[in-house]
Design a protein around this motif. Structure first.
Motif, PDB file in Angstrom:
ATOM      1  N   LEU A  11      17.397   0.934  -1.427  1.00 35.52           N
ATOM      2  CA  LEU A  11      17.393   2.299  -0.908  1.00 35.52           C
ATOM      3  C   LEU A  11      16.091   2.619  -0.196  1.00 35.52           C
ATOM      4  CD1 LEU A  11      18.942   4.787  -3.472  1.00 35.52           C
ATOM      5  CD2 LEU A  11      19.669   4.311  -1.135  1.00 35.52           C
ATOM      6  N   LEU A  12      14.989   2.294  -0.852  1.00 35.86           N
ATOM      7  CA  LEU A  12      13.684   2.611  -0.268  1.00 35.86           C
ATOM      8  C   LEU A  12      13.459   1.782   0.989  1.00 35.86           C
ATOM      9  CD1 LEU A  12      11.043   4.064  -0.304  1.00 35.86           C
ATOM     10  CD2 LEU A  12      10.140   2.350  -1.880  1.00 35.86           C
ATOM     11  N   GLY A  15      15.498   3.261   3.837  1.00 34.39           N
ATOM     12  CA  GLY A  15      14.928   4.534   4.295  1.00 34.39           C
ATOM     13  C   GLY A  15      13.652   4.307   5.087  1.00 34.39           C
ATOM     14  N   THR A  16      12.806   3.404   4.576  1.00 35.59           N
ATOM     15  CA  THR A  16      11.540   3.145   5.256  1.00 35.59           C
ATOM     16  C   THR A  16      11.783   2.525   6.634  1.00 35.59           C
ATOM     17  OG1 THR A  16      10.621   2.690   3.075  1.00 35.59           O
ATOM     18  CG2 THR A  16       9.271   2.092   4.951  1.00 35.59           C
ATOM     19  N   ALA A  80       3.392   1.790  -6.271  1.00 32.73           N
ATOM     20  CA  ALA A  80       3.503   2.967  -7.131  1.00 32.73           C
ATOM     21  C   ALA A  80       2.229   3.125  -7.955  1.00 32.73           C
ATOM     22  CB  ALA A  80       4.702   2.824  -8.064  1.00 32.73           C
ATOM     23  N   LYS A 101       3.517   5.384  -3.251  1.00 27.53           N
ATOM     24  CA  LYS A 101       4.857   5.981  -3.357  1.00 27.53           C
ATOM     25  C   LYS A 101       4.768   7.293  -4.133  1.00 27.53           C
ATOM     26  CE  LYS A 101       7.199   1.507  -3.864  1.00 27.53           C
ATOM     27  NZ  LYS A 101       7.948   0.714  -4.857  1.00 27.53           N
ATOM     28  N   PRO A 102       5.519   8.312  -3.837  1.00 26.59           N
ATOM     29  CA  PRO A 102       6.376   8.412  -2.655  1.00 26.59           C
ATOM     30  C   PRO A 102       5.557   8.841  -1.447  1.00 26.59           C
ATOM     31  CG  PRO A 102       6.669  10.315  -4.127  1.00 26.59           C
ATOM     32  CD  PRO A 102       5.611   9.467  -4.724  1.00 26.59           C
ATOM     33  N   PHE A 103       5.679   8.120  -0.359  1.00 19.86           N
ATOM     34  CA  PHE A 103       4.826   8.366   0.811  1.00 19.86           C
ATOM     35  C   PHE A 103       5.551   9.210   1.850  1.00 19.86           C
ATOM     36  CE2 PHE A 103       6.806   4.190   0.784  1.00 19.86           C
ATOM     37  CZ  PHE A 103       7.695   4.326   1.833  1.00 19.86           C
ATOM     38  N   LEU A 105       6.687   9.550   5.655  1.00 17.72           N
ATOM     39  CA  LEU A 105       6.991   8.590   6.723  1.00 17.72           C
ATOM     40  C   LEU A 105       6.032   8.737   7.904  1.00 17.72           C
ATOM     41  CD1 LEU A 105      10.885   8.403   6.886  1.00 17.72           C
ATOM     42  CD2 LEU A 105       9.291   6.617   6.186  1.00 17.72           C
TER      43      LEU A 105
ATOM     44  N   ARG B 254       8.587   6.525  -9.262  1.00 18.46           N
ATOM     45  CA  ARG B 254       8.083   6.724  -7.909  1.00 18.46           C
ATOM     46  C   ARG B 254       8.940   6.039  -6.856  1.00 18.46           C
ATOM     47  NH1 ARG B 254       2.812   8.351  -7.013  1.00 18.46           N
ATOM     48  NH2 ARG B 254       1.784   9.068  -8.894  1.00 18.46           N
ATOM     49  N   THR B 255       9.544   4.892  -7.219  1.00 17.92           N
ATOM     50  CA  THR B 255      10.310   4.160  -6.215  1.00 17.92           C
ATOM     51  C   THR B 255      11.561   4.927  -5.774  1.00 17.92           C
ATOM     52  OG1 THR B 255       9.401   2.055  -6.904  1.00 17.92           O
ATOM     53  CG2 THR B 255      11.497   1.987  -5.739  1.00 17.92           C
ATOM     54  N   LEU B 257      12.044   8.028  -6.065  1.00 15.41           N
ATOM     55  CA  LEU B 257      11.570   9.268  -5.430  1.00 15.41           C
ATOM     56  C   LEU B 257      11.113   8.989  -4.000  1.00 15.41           C
ATOM     57  CD1 LEU B 257       9.571  11.189  -8.165  1.00 15.41           C
ATOM     58  CD2 LEU B 257      11.754  11.777  -7.124  1.00 15.41           C
ATOM     59  N   ALA B 258      10.431   7.854  -3.817  1.00 17.70           N
ATOM     60  CA  ALA B 258       9.998   7.492  -2.472  1.00 17.70           C
ATOM     61  C   ALA B 258      11.205   7.291  -1.573  1.00 17.70           C
ATOM     62  CB  ALA B 258       9.150   6.224  -2.517  1.00 17.70           C
ATOM     63  N   ALA B 259      12.270   6.692  -2.134  1.00 19.24           N
ATOM     64  CA  ALA B 259      13.484   6.473  -1.348  1.00 19.24           C
ATOM     65  C   ALA B 259      14.093   7.816  -0.953  1.00 19.24           C
ATOM     66  CB  ALA B 259      14.485   5.649  -2.158  1.00 19.24           C
ATOM     67  N   ARG B 261      12.564  10.668  -0.671  1.00 20.14           N
ATOM     68  CA  ARG B 261      11.709  11.312   0.316  1.00 20.14           C
ATOM     69  C   ARG B 261      11.895  10.695   1.704  1.00 20.14           C
ATOM     70  NH1 ARG B 261       5.390  12.896  -0.282  1.00 20.14           N
ATOM     71  NH2 ARG B 261       5.205  13.828   1.778  1.00 20.14           N
ATOM     72  N   ALA B 262      11.941   9.361   1.747  1.00 21.64           N
ATOM     73  CA  ALA B 262      12.105   8.683   3.031  1.00 21.64           C
ATOM     74  C   ALA B 262      13.415   9.099   3.695  1.00 21.64           C
ATOM     75  CB  ALA B 262      12.060   7.166   2.820  1.00 21.64           C
ATOM     76  N   HIS B 263      14.491   9.116   2.887  1.00 23.63           N
ATOM     77  CA  HIS B 263      15.792   9.452   3.489  1.00 23.63           C
ATOM     78  C   HIS B 263      15.853  10.904   3.922  1.00 23.63           C
ATOM     79  CE1 HIS B 263      17.886   5.677   3.224  1.00 23.63           C
ATOM     80  NE2 HIS B 263      17.361   5.483   2.018  1.00 23.63           N
ATOM     81  N   GLN B 265      13.345  12.587   5.004  1.00 21.30           N
ATOM     82  CA  GLN B 265      12.602  12.654   6.268  1.00 21.30           C
ATOM     83  C   GLN B 265      13.409  12.050   7.416  1.00 21.30           C
ATOM     84  OE1 GLN B 265       8.582  11.226   4.915  1.00 21.30           O
ATOM     85  NE2 GLN B 265       7.987  12.934   6.238  1.00 21.30           N
ATOM     86  N   GLY B 286      19.611   7.957  -4.148  1.00 23.50           N
ATOM     87  CA  GLY B 286      18.273   7.907  -4.733  1.00 23.50           C
ATOM     88  C   GLY B 286      18.131   8.898  -5.870  1.00 23.50           C
TER      89      GLY B 286
END
Lengths: 220, 477
Positions: A11-12, A15-16, A80, A101-103, A105, B254-255, B257-259, B261-263, B265, B286
């Protein structure tokens, strides 16, 4: 600009990659250390984004291994863990920057650009070529002060050509810089983009080298 | 009614210093009183003897003087006798001179006229005279013609021994507070190291769990310090474990959550509708993953509470539970085109049905997660000798032999998965197995591919003792 994203989380990672592509980057995404090492050593990436928590070979091991083999491109760590200890260990092992994380973009994109810029020995995010001024961070191209609107691909193509003025880049070179793995590239895609760039920025900017590829004139 | 909680001291608490002081003081005073009584008695007896001797000597002296005068003059006058009497005994010596025929020849000034001694005997005696008891002495001269009777009020003697007693009492009165002070100081000094240690512990901030330094404390309380330090060590390791777990959990969150947040955005910057739609789906995935991770953390936290699960034990049909869980995962398996098969006969275990369901769910979920499309997952339950074996096998990606020991660690991930789990599933499985006295083995899966997890439940009687041994309940809580 093509970068390598090493992130095991589907997923991450997805998204990234999408986010960075929206920023005009070309992203190759791998999910484990071994594949990442092979990819980094066999392709020409502007930068590597590396998640530390990887299954199998972990990120730190990969980072050390790459640096030991003389891999000189910027490597940014995504993690993380944000304790000073972890950051120091990462930077000492050869990382150029840290993203926690969470960063954001936008910030991630900016940090990648900054790392690439530093790696290329430039202080500014601006590229000037004759009467063309390119602001990489805002992805704005001006010609004689007039804003020229470019698509993401056109922008990436322009950057790839301007990165090495005077050097001839083959269609394959350009396709690799523009498209990640698995993207379906139309056989005449590069020609179409070149055509558009010439239409927008003038015919003289990009020269066609017969049977070889394209190049941007070197300025005196 | 319960006792007041905030009582600073327990009802049975006592002060070592005060008790020591009281006991030592009582012992000392007791010893001192006894010896004072003995000394007083001895001194009294010795002084009585001395007084009696002096009384007799005076009597003999007076009698010889009186005899001498009587032979010369035929009577006894006062002069030489009074002089003699006045010299030593002043007003507290009284005497009478009697003749054999019963005549009172002489009586000293102030002496009564009645005889001190009723009969004509000689020697010491007591009589009731003016001002209380009198000590008397009577004796005859050699010719048995004259008798002298001497009397001395006992009050005179009492005054002297009383004086003696007063001096002893005065010494006691002065020395008692001094002794009290001395004892208190000595006890204080002896107890100071213990109190210093207690204060050092009391002065600590709550997070300070270093060992207490027993140096300087007497050997009698060393075991207390040792136990305290053992306890502190256990608390330290528990806290460290908790701290690491909390930190790991926060990092793991965090992982996803980062996903998310990325999606989110990506949605904001989407170039077309399909990109936006897909990012929304991924952001929701996520969120679901974060939720799943939190659920698993809560399960693990609940499992970590000692003894919480023991009252929920009953006879559980493991086969029934397995059927239920296979039915739950039928859709997920079908979606990945995985064949999920359950087999087995009766399998009764004594345990917590909710926990055992969680164990099964985690094993099946894990197997489906790490088995690619077209694979197979088998759940079997069968008795082997006197134990019951639950086996969940797959022909999926498998676990490298060198990683098998680590896959039960919290947040350990061995392989890339399309849909990674929480990293806690196998920790939960092992924890539940431990609480049921069961063992979890990892091996190759179906036809040597993939993985198989075997949970081996001991016979019922042993499962009880094994489970209670692996989690000793706190005494008195």
């Amino acid at each position: 600009m093509r970068i390598l994203l090493v992130e095991d989380d589907p997923l991450l990672g997805k998204g990234t990659r999408l986010g960075l592509e929206q920023d005009g980057l070309t992203v190759d995404w791998v999910q484990d250390g071994q594949t990442a090492e092979t990819a980094a050593l066999t392709h020409d990436y502007a930068a590597v984004l590396l998640d530390l928590g990887l299954p199998g070979q972990d990120g730190m091991t990969l980072l050390r291994s790459l640096r030991r083999r003389g891999y000189a491109q910027p490597i940014l760590i995504i993690t993380a863990r944000h304790e000073v200890f972890d950051r120091v260990a990462g930077l000492d092992a050869g990382a150029d920057d840290f993203v926690i994380k969470p960063f954001d973009l936008e910030e991630l994109g900016a940090r990648v650009r900054a790392a690439v810029r530093r790696g290329a020995g430039r202080a500014s995010d601006e590229i000037v070529h004759g009467d063309i001024v390119i602001d990489r961070s805002r992805r704005v191209v001006r010609q004689r002060g007039r804003v020229v609107s470019l698509t993401t691909r056109e922008f990436a193509l322009l950057l790839a050509l301007l990165a090495r003025p005077g050097q001839v880049l083959t269609r394959a070179n350009l396709e690799e810089a523009l498209y990640g793995w698995g993207s379906e590239v139309e056989s005449n895609a590069i020609e179409v983009h070149i055509h558009h760039l010439r239409r927008k920025l003038g015919r003289d900017l990009i020269r066609t080298v017969h049977r070889l590829g394209y190049c941007v004139r070197e300025l005196e | 009614m319960s006792a007041p909680v905030s009582s600073p001291r327990l009802p049975c608490a006592w002060s070592l210093k005060r008790r020591l002081l009281a006991l030592l003081l009582a012992a000392t005073v007791g010893m001192w009183l006894t010896s004072a009584a003995i000394i007083y008695y001895d001194a009294e007896k010795a002084s009585q003897d001395l007084f009696d001797q002096s009384l007799a000597e005076t009597a003999h002296l007076l009698l010889s003087l009186a005899g001498h005068e009587y032979h010369k003059t035929g009577s006894v006058s006062a002069n030489p006798l009074v002089d003699s009497a006045n010299g030593q005994h002043a007003a507290y010596l009284f005497f009478q001179i009697w003749h054999r025929d019963g005549r009172l020849l002489y009586t000293a000034k102030g002496s009564p006229y009645a005889p001190f001694v009723e009969d004509n005997s000689s020697g010491y005696g007591w009589m009731d005279g003016a001002g209380g008891r009198w000590r008397t002495y009577a004796t005859w001269n050699a010719a048995k013609e004259l008798q002298i009777q001497v009397g001395e009020p006992a009050s005179h003697r009492g005054a002297i021994s009383g004086d003696f007693a007063n001096r002893i009492a005065l010494f006691a009165l002065v020395s008692l507070p001094l002794m009290l002070l001395l004892l208190w100081l000595l006890i204080h000094r002896a107890i100071a190291p213990i109190q210093a240690s207690a204060q050092a512990v009391a002065a600590r901030v709550p997070g300070d769990l270093r060992d207490v330094d027993p140096a300087g404390a007497p050997i009698e309380v060393q075991p207390l310090f040792e136990e305290l330090n053992h306890l502190l060590a256990r608390v330290r390791s528990t806290l460290e474990h908790e701290r690491r777990f909390t930190a790991d959990a926060a990092h793991e969150l965090r992982t996803p959550l980062a996903a998310v947040r990325a999606h989110v955005q990506v949605i904001g910057r989407a170039r077309d509708a399909s990109e936006r739609r897909e990012a929304v789906t991924d952001a929701l995935a996520g969120v679901a993953r974060s939720g799943h991770l939190v659920d698993q953390l809560l399960i693990l936290a609940r499992l970590d509470q000692d003894g919480a699960q023991e009252q929920d034990r009953e006879d559980v049909d493991l086969n029934g539970l397995a059927r239920e869980q296979c039915a739950e995962y039928a859709d997920a398996a079908r979606a990945k085109n995985i064949e999920l098969a359950g087999m087995g006969g009766a399998g009764m275990v004594f345990g917590d049905p909710v926990a055992l369901s969680i164990l099964l769910r985690n094993l099946i979920d894990n197997a489906i997660r790490y088995t690619p499309a077209g694979g197979r997952v088998e759940v079997t339950i069968h008795p082997v000798k006197d134990v019951l074996e639950l086996c969940v096998s797959d022909n999926g990606v498998g676990v490298a032999p060198e990683q098998r020991a680590r896959i039960f660690d919290r947040f350990f991930r061995g392989a890339v998965s399309e849909a990674p789990g929480s990293g806690l599933g196998l920790s939960i499985v092992r924890r539940i197995a431990e609480q049921h006295g069961a063992r979890v083995d990892v091996d190759d899966g179906i036809n040597g591919r993939g993985t198989s997890f075997r949970v081996i439940f001991p016979p019922r009687d042993r499962s009880l003792s094994a489970a209670s041994m692996s989690h000793p309940r706190r005494v008195g809580s």
